[in-house]
Design a protein around this motif. Structure first.
Motif, PDB file in Angstrom:
ATOM      1  N   GLU A   1       0.834  -1.198   0.000  1.00  0.00           N
ATOM      2  CA  GLU A   1       0.000   0.000   0.000  1.00  0.00           C
ATOM      3  C   GLU A   1       0.872   1.254   0.000  1.00  0.00           C
ATOM      4  N   TRP A   2       1.978   1.226   0.753  1.00  0.00           N
ATOM      5  CA  TRP A   2       2.900   2.361   0.787  1.00  0.00           C
ATOM      6  C   TRP A   2       3.482   2.599  -0.610  1.00  0.00           C
TER       7      TRP A   2
ATOM      8  N   VAL B   1       2.206   1.842  -3.539  1.00  0.00           N
ATOM      9  CA  VAL B   1       1.174   2.407  -4.416  1.00  0.00           C
ATOM     10  C   VAL B   1       0.974   3.893  -4.113  1.00  0.00           C
ATOM     11  N   ARG B   2       0.918   4.243  -2.841  1.00  0.00           N
ATOM     12  CA  ARG B   2       0.736   5.651  -2.453  1.00  0.00           C
ATOM     13  C   ARG B   2       1.871   6.539  -2.924  1.00  0.00           C
ATOM     14  N   HIS B   3       3.086   5.990  -2.996  1.00  0.00           N
ATOM     15  CA  HIS B   3       4.251   6.799  -3.343  1.00  0.00           C
ATOM     16  C   HIS B   3       4.684   6.674  -4.803  1.00  0.00           C
TER      17      HIS B   3
ATOM     18  N   PRO C   1       0.083   4.827 -12.143  1.00  0.00           N
ATOM     19  CA  PRO C   1       1.218   4.851 -11.206  1.00  0.00           C
ATOM     20  C   PRO C   1       2.489   4.375 -11.873  1.00  0.00           C
TER      21      PRO C   1
END
Length: 158
Positions: free
Chosen positions: A141-142, A144-146, A153
């Motif tokens: 998840e980290w 994907v967020r970054h 993405p």
């Protein structure tokens, strides 16, 4: 991620560092696959060196069904993009959570266009441990967020 404790405090004597720093300290690096200008659709052949594309990356595994292949001559020309056992390959665009640990049978295959190769190096962290850590839902998840990019993405080598 260097200062973020994604999965709780690190064991005594361990530190959180970025993946890039882990590669650098371990004598490895992070390398994107060749750009389209280096490898064209016409360069693919029926029999040859497998070229790992994002669609070949499963959950920590490479799927060979339908894999593209290149000639040994192209593999030599693109040798900086060849993977070694212990490398981790990521899908660089779209589903950036896809990653696979390269095993002995995939040693010498090409990290294809659209992929990112993580080489931890001989003095780096254990590749198996790292690959499973990178597969933890919180870490995924980290990532994907970054990832960069508003529409799709994207992972970069930084």
């Amino acid at each position: 991620m260097a200062d973020e404790e994604l999965l709780g405090p690190a064991p005594y004597g361990w530190n959180y560092i970025t993946l890039g720093t882990a590669c650098q300290l371990g004598g490895g690096d992070i390398q994107t696959g060749p750009f389209g200008s280096q490898l064209h659709a016409a360069d693919y052949v029926q029999v040859g060196i497998p070229s790992i594309m994002p669609q070949n990356i499963g959950d920590n595994r490479i799927f060979e069904d339908g894999i593209a292949r290149i000639t040994p001559e192209d593999a030599k020309r693109l040798s900086r993009y060849l993977v070694r056992s212990g490398d981790i390959v990521y899908s660089r665009r779209g589903d950036v959570e896809r990653r696979a640990l390269i095993r002995d049978r995939e040693d010498g295959w090409l990290c294809g266009t659209g992929c990112l190769r993580v080489r931890l190096g001989p003095c780096g962290p254990d590749p198996r441990y790292t690959s499973y850590y990178l597969g933890h839902p919180t870490v995924r998840e980290w990532i994907v967020r970054h990832a960069h990019g508003a529409t799709m993405p994207n992972l970069t080598g930084r």
